[in-house]
Design a protein around this motif. Structure first.
Motif, PDB file in Angstrom:
ATOM      1  N   ALA A 215       0.813  -1.220   0.000  1.00 27.61           N
ATOM      2  CA  ALA A 215       0.000   0.000   0.000  1.00 27.61           C
ATOM      3  C   ALA A 215       0.846   1.269   0.000  1.00 27.61           C
ATOM      4  CB  ALA A 215      -0.939   0.002   1.205  1.00 27.61           C
ATOM      5  N   SER A 256     -12.634  -8.745  -0.273  1.00 29.42           N
ATOM      6  CA  SER A 256     -12.641  -7.352   0.159  1.00 29.42           C
ATOM      7  C   SER A 256     -12.037  -7.205   1.560  1.00 29.42           C
ATOM      8  CB  SER A 256     -14.073  -6.815   0.137  1.00 29.42           C
ATOM      9  OG  SER A 256     -14.110  -5.472   0.562  1.00 29.42           O
ATOM     10  N   LEU A 259      -8.226  -7.614   1.300  1.00 27.96           N
ATOM     11  CA  LEU A 259      -7.597  -6.427   0.731  1.00 27.96           C
ATOM     12  C   LEU A 259      -7.552  -5.287   1.743  1.00 27.96           C
ATOM     13  CD1 LEU A 259      -9.165  -6.477  -2.850  1.00 27.96           C
ATOM     14  CD2 LEU A 259      -6.724  -6.688  -2.317  1.00 27.96           C
ATOM     15  N   SER A 260      -8.657  -5.096   2.464  1.00 24.99           N
ATOM     16  CA  SER A 260      -8.714  -4.041   3.478  1.00 24.99           C
ATOM     17  C   SER A 260      -7.664  -4.251   4.556  1.00 24.99           C
ATOM     18  CB  SER A 260     -10.105  -3.986   4.124  1.00 24.99           C
ATOM     19  OG  SER A 260     -11.087  -3.620   3.171  1.00 24.99           O
ATOM     20  N   LEU A 264      -5.398  -2.076   1.016  1.00 26.67           N
ATOM     21  CA  LEU A 264      -5.628  -1.935  -0.421  1.00 26.67           C
ATOM     22  C   LEU A 264      -7.106  -1.855  -0.743  1.00 26.67           C
ATOM     23  CD1 LEU A 264      -3.079  -4.652  -1.612  1.00 26.67           C
ATOM     24  CD2 LEU A 264      -2.714  -2.176  -1.580  1.00 26.67           C
ATOM     25  N   GLU A 265      -7.426  -1.165  -1.828  1.00 30.28           N
ATOM     26  CA  GLU A 265      -8.820  -1.033  -2.261  1.00 30.28           C
ATOM     27  C   GLU A 265      -9.187  -2.027  -3.347  1.00 30.28           C
ATOM     28  OE1 GLU A 265      -9.517   2.976  -3.432  1.00 30.28           O
ATOM     29  OE2 GLU A 265      -9.205   3.792  -1.418  1.00 30.28           O
ATOM     30  N   GLU A 266      -8.211  -2.533  -4.072  1.00 30.62           N
ATOM     31  CA  GLU A 266      -8.471  -3.448  -5.171  1.00 30.62           C
ATOM     32  C   GLU A 266      -7.264  -4.353  -5.393  1.00 30.62           C
ATOM     33  OE1 GLU A 266      -9.029  -1.325  -8.803  1.00 30.62           O
ATOM     34  OE2 GLU A 266      -6.996  -0.510  -8.821  1.00 30.62           O
TER      35      GLU A 266
END
Length: 366
Positions: A215, A256, A259-260, A264-266
């Motif tokens: 990130a 999701s 990633l969180s 990260l968002e994606e």
């Protein structure tokens, strides 16, 4: 098909790990020794496009078919490849066959993973690969340029044009810069690509970082960013380790959440594909109906008949017209019928340049 992208780099930088993660397969063996990958592995990945799901819902489509990107995992390169060292000749031939190059650079520290040069330095690694490719291009061009010059002096116009393009490429290569940095008139781009120069291919530098730095990046990714800016290339920051952990997760909520937790968002794949599309100046148009909604990839600037040819050559040969609705209008009007009622459907002819997100029904007759 979207486009074909070759994954290259020095041994042990994470190429095969990234390939396995992107293609959600174990096709490429990942191991801590050089030349683990000898024959190139090829895999296709669906290109994520949220617009496709929206138009499919409005059209009540039975099937949703995204476009795809093809990745080729190519063996690691070593110094001397341009002279046949290591797997040099095979390596160069495999690069020649792809449309774009994703150059994976190691930007993580790990004492358990051997580096062929003993220390992490992504800029040095990039220069090692670029030097070998430039040497191969120089050898190829110097051999061909003499022949083109001789034909040009005899009045051959095509040879004169080719000689000029070769000269422009040779000038930058002799200065130690890749052929893609040569100043080429847009009208000559097609002929320039026909020279089949390894360093003329668009390059996407992939900075492979640790999970903890996905990130934020680090000093190595900053150096890669500067290198890309200097060369007119693109770069993305990806953690191959994260992509490998993410690829088996099929539940959207679980993906999701993971990633969180990494900040990260994606997935890195999404950024990879978007940057790759921009690199090759590609766009996507859509077709939609009760049977299926589908995405199609074409070069930006493609006229309607050429876009129809992406579906089938008969569509291009017998092209009559393109019933076209902009994506935003398609959604705002609740689908095809609503857009037609609202006067948002346009009947476009042969001279129409297809736009990204156009929803099209082609009329043809053969």
């Amino acid at each position: 098909m979207g486009f074909n992208c070759g994954i290259v780099g020095l041994p042990n930088v994470g190429k095969s790990t990234l390939f396995n993660a992107l293609t959600a397969s174990a096709a490429a063996e990942a191991a801590n020794y050089p030349f683990c990958t000898i024959e190139p592995n090829v895999g296709r990945v669906s290109v994520p496009d949220p617009r496709l799901a929206k138009i499919a819902a409005l059209s009540k489509s039975k099937a949703v078919v995204p476009t795809q990107i093809e990745f080729t995992d190519i063996a690691g390169l070593v110094r001397g490849a341009s002279k046949g060292e290591g797997l040099g000749n095979q390596f160069l031939g495999h690069i020649r066959a792809v449309e774009a190059v994703a150059h994976v650079l190691r930007c993580f520290e790990d004492d358990n993973v051997t580096h062929v040069d003993g220390a992490v330095d992504p800029v040095r690694d990039a220069e090692t690969v670029d030097t070998e490719l430039m040497l191969a291009d120089l050898e190829s061009l110097e051999r061909r340029a003499d022949q083109a010059e001789k034909r040009a002096k005899s009045g051959d116009k095509d040879a004169k044009r080719a000689a000029g393009l070769m000269g422009a490429a040779l000038e930058v290569l002799r200065e130690g810069r890749p052929a893609r940095t040569a100043k080429i008139d847009p009208a000559d781009r097609r002929e320039f690509r026909a020279l089949q120069l390894l360093t003329a291919k668009p390059v996407l530098y992939v900075a492979n970082v640790s999970e903890e730095e996905a990130a934020t990046g680090n000093r190595h990714t900053e150096a890669v960013a500067a290198l890309a800016a200097e060369q007119g290339a693109e770069y993305v920051v990806i953690s191959a380790a994260i992509e490998a952990e993410l690829s088996p997760l099929s539940d959207p909520a679980e993906r999701s959440e993971y990633l969180s937790s990494m900040g990260l968002e994606e997935p890195g794949l999404h950024s990879f594909i978007r940057t790759g599309y921009g690199l090759l100046d590609l766009i996507t148009y859509l077709t939609s109906g009760p049977k299926e909604s589908r995405a199609w990839t074409i070069p930006r600037g493609t006229k309607a008949p050429g876009a129809a040819g992406a579906i089938h050559t008969d569509f291009e040969r017998g092209f009559i017209a393109a019933e076209t609705i902009g994506y935003d209008d398609f959604v705002a009007c609740g689908g095809e019928q609503g857009a037609k009622t609202a006067g948002k459907m346009r009947l476009e002819g042969r001279d129409y340049t297809v736009q990204d997100g156009d929803v099209i029904l082609f009329r043809f007759n053969v």
